[in-house]
Design an enzyme around this catalytic site. Structure first.
Site, PDB file in Angstrom:
ATOM      1  N   GLU A   1       0.921  -1.293  -0.076  1.00  0.00           N
ATOM      2  CA  GLU A   1       0.022   0.057  -0.161  1.00  0.00           C
ATOM      3  C   GLU A   1       0.929   1.170  -0.100  1.00  0.00           C
ATOM      4  OE1 GLU A   1      -2.527   0.252   3.262  1.00  0.00           O
ATOM      5  OE2 GLU A   1      -3.475  -1.545   2.950  1.00  0.00           O
TER       6      GLU A   1
ATOM      7  N   GLU B   1     -13.559   5.644   0.534  1.00  0.00           N
ATOM      8  CA  GLU B   1     -14.429   4.595   1.230  1.00  0.00           C
ATOM      9  C   GLU B   1     -15.156   5.204   2.505  1.00  0.00           C
ATOM     10  OE1 GLU B   1     -12.213   0.728   1.604  1.00  0.00           O
ATOM     11  OE2 GLU B   1     -11.048   1.722   0.466  1.00  0.00           O
TER      12      GLU B   1
ATOM     13  N   LYS C   1     -14.915   4.022   6.615  1.00  0.00           N
ATOM     14  CA  LYS C   1     -13.888   3.842   7.277  1.00  0.00           C
ATOM     15  C   LYS C   1     -13.989   4.761   8.549  1.00  0.00           C
ATOM     16  CE  LYS C   1     -10.040   2.391   5.739  1.00  0.00           C
ATOM     17  NZ  LYS C   1      -8.924   2.458   5.161  1.00  0.00           N
TER      18      LYS C   1
ATOM     19  N   GLU D   1      -8.882   8.956   6.303  1.00  0.00           N
ATOM     20  CA  GLU D   1      -9.212   7.701   5.981  1.00  0.00           C
ATOM     21  C   GLU D   1      -9.927   7.223   4.936  1.00  0.00           C
ATOM     22  OE1 GLU D   1      -7.854   4.908   7.314  1.00  0.00           O
ATOM     23  OE2 GLU D   1      -6.132   6.121   7.593  1.00  0.00           O
TER      24      GLU D   1
END
Ligand SMILES: *[C@@H]1O[C@H](CO)[C@@H](O)[C@H](O)[C@H]1NC(C)=O
Ligand SMILES: *[C@@H]1O[C@H](CO)[C@@H](O)[C@H](O)[C@H]1NC(C)=O
Ligand SMILES: *[C@@H]1O[C@H](CO)[C@@H](O)[C@H](O)[C@H]1NC(C)=O
Ligand SMILES: *[C@@H]1O[C@H](CO)[C@@H](O)[C@H](O)[C@H]1NC(C)=O
Ligand SMILES: *[C@@H]1O[C@H](CO)[C@@H](O)[C@H](O)[C@H]1NC(C)=O
Ligand SMILES: *[C@@H]1O[C@H](CO)[C@@H](O)[C@H](O)[C@H]1NC(C)=O
Ligand SMILES: *[C@@H]1O[C@H](CO)[C@@H](O)[C@H](O)[C@H]1NC(C)=O
Length: 467
Positions: free
Chosen positions: A266, A322, A325, A331
């Site tokens: 990542e 997203e 999260k 985030e």
């Protein structure tokens, strides 16, 4: 004919080894959102990025089917929760591989089986027990692949940079003493023996944002012009990512494994975040990821100062923003795409697009820390779920002493007697009191930071003050 055949053989050997070592940048396909496109559509978006690979956080059947017949290489993940059981149960390892991998193989090009996600960063007592089950579980899964006759899949595990107790200067890279001998040594031995990779989640964004006063943003964004020379190795660095990767390399070298290949499991840069977060914006995210992709695909390969010329296979985080999260605003803002399927900024993961040909982006406004007061209020008053909001207020008011005294009857903020007003107060009061202990202004998406003072009349709302 014979000669022709020989040529063909050489050609194939060359092709397959080239394929194994190709930089082909991939993307992490996280699914913690309640508004994300369907897998079939998402696979189209992955193709539109020209991504060569995709990493999944679980073996989602619908996603694996959507990837059937594509030429996208796939990494799947064994959930943390079953690592301990698998570590002592070969049958369970076999069944897991059968159900989640063999069922889609070979039409779906599953190539990597990652055992757990950052489990060496989990610090609970039960988690620590799992650390020691990790390598035994990896061995059982490796054996399960073998008995299924599958040779093309590498077994690994993802780690975060906190597996290191020291990463600066890079030559001082050292694994944490609580895992170095008991976990890292057998893990490295396993990875070396199986010619697998060291999968590391590596975020210059976090290193920079926590040290923005001492690290140049340009250095974190690969903009050039800033260098750092390691006083011990004498190697010269031109960007923060190389520095971080080399610290991992030196840590492995200290344990006797200098040649295990590193895989960036990542990396990325947030395209947005909270008001109290620095440098999270579309401009920086596009700059980081585009420069990264060019560097990874450079011909000849650059590698890093301590690993010159090596391929650095990489999965960018992430495909989508997203919304489910938790934690700070960043985030929920790592995506290359919005859930609407619109790209956050155009990017071509082959690195072939000339950077100058991308349309100009809005100049960043938060590359300096915000200074002033911030309140935490209801994100969307209109259409808010009153049940959920009521629960959140009860929670916020239940923390600490007097968090919500002002919204009790006779309190200065009791009127107007409205749940929205009371929630604005409760969230602000809770966050002002507990931010220093890590509390966030989120409440499952019900709350958001604002610089607009919600105080009214004699009712003053507590705030967080940044200076
Ligand atoms: C793992 O093993 C324990 C003890 O044998 C059992 O209670 C538990 O249900 C198992 N978990 C899974 C996910 O199979
Ligand atoms: C091992 O896993 C299998 C399949 O999940 C299960 O049926 C069996 O009970 C497990 N064995 C032990 C000793 O837990
Ligand atoms: C994948 O596609 C192939 C060829 O179309 C098909 O035979 C196979 O059943 C598919 N696999 C799955 C798991 O859907
Ligand atoms: C090198 O790492 C050790 C811990 O492994 C640390 O104590 C020391 O301060 C580091 N050296 C430098 C120069 O940062
Ligand atoms: C790692 O693997 C290489 C190549 O397979 C081998 O030569 C080397 O001895 C191994 N290193 C260790 C420390 O086992
Ligand atoms: C509102 O929130 C409650 C409690 O969190 C939840 O059970 C309910 O499903 C939510 N309603 C809607 C329409 O989302
Ligand atoms: C609230 O105050 C009481 C008495 O001063 C104290 O014992 C208690 O620990 C406090 N609770 C919290 C959550 O701060």
């Amino acid at each position: 004919m014979r000669i022709f055949n020989l040529c063909l053989i050489f050609f194939f050997v060359f092709l397959s080894s080239a394929a194994a070592f190709s930089p082909k940048v991939g993307v992490n396909y996280g699914t913690l959102g309640n508004n994300l496109p369907k897998p079939s559509k998402s696979v189209e978006l992955i193709k539109s990025l020209k991504a060569g690979r995709v990493k999944l956080y679980n073996p989602d059947p619908e996603i694996l089917k959507a990837l059937n017949g594509t030429n996208i290489q796939v990494s799947i993940m064994v959930p943390n929760e079953i690592i301990s059981n698998i570590s002592t149960n070969q049958t369970m390892a076999n069944e897991w591989v059968h159900k989640n991998l063999v069922a889609y193989y070979p039409h779906t090009l599953i190539r990597y089986l990652l055992v757990g996600n950052e489990i060496l960063s989990l610090m609970g007592e039960a988690d620590k027990k799992t650390w020691h089950d990790l390598v035994p579980a990896m061995r059982k899964l490796q054996y399960a692949l073998k008995i299924h006759g599958i040779r093309k899949v590498k077994v690994g595990t993802t780690m975060a940079m906190d597996v290191l107790e020291s990463s600066f200067p890079p030559s001082n890279g050292t694994f944490r003493s609580d895992i170095a001998v008991s976990v890292m040594r057998p893990l490295l031995q396993f990875l070396n023996n199986t010619k697998s990779f060291f999968f590391i989640d590596c975020y210059p964004y976090f290193a920079w944002s926590q040290n923005y006063q001492s690290i140049s943003l340009d250095y974190a964004l690969f903009k050039g012009g800033v260098t750092y020379k390691d006083p011990v190795s004498k190697l010269t660095y031109t960007n923060l990512l190389d520095q971080m990767l080399d610290s991992v390399h030196f840590a492995m070298k200290k344990l006797g494994y200098p040649d295990i290949r590193i895989w960036i499991a990542e990396t990325g840069w947030p395209n947005g975040g909270d008001i109290d977060q620095i440098g999270a914006n579309v401009y920086n995210a596009a700059t980081y990821n585009r420069n990264l992709v060019q560097r990874l695909n450079a011909k000849p390969l650059v590698g890093t100062p301590a690993m010159p010329g090596v391929v650095l296979p990489t999965f960018i985080f992430a495909l989508f923003n997203e919304n489910q999260k938790g934690g700070q605003g960043t985030e929920r803002h790592w995506g290359l795409f919005y859930p609407t399927e619109a790209h956050v900024y155009p990017i071509d993961l082959t690195g072939e697009t000339d950077l100058a040909s991308y349309p100009a982006l809005p100049k960043p406004k938060n590359n300096e820390p915000y200074k002033g007061k911030i309140w935490c209020v209801v994100a969307e008053a209109k259409g808010a779920n009153m049940t959920a909001l009521g629960d959140a207020v009860t929670y916020a008011c239940g923390q600490g002493n007097g968090t919500c005294a002002a919204i009790q009857p006779k309190g200065l903020c009791y009127n107007p007697k409205s749940l929205i007003y009371h929630a604005n107060y409760a969230f602000s009061s809770y966050w002002a009191q507990f931010k220093s202990q890590g509390a966030t202004c989120f409440f499952n998406g019900l709350a958001v930071q604002t610089t607009k003072d919600p105080s009214h009349g004699k009712c003053k709302y507590p705030s967080v003050t940044l200076s």
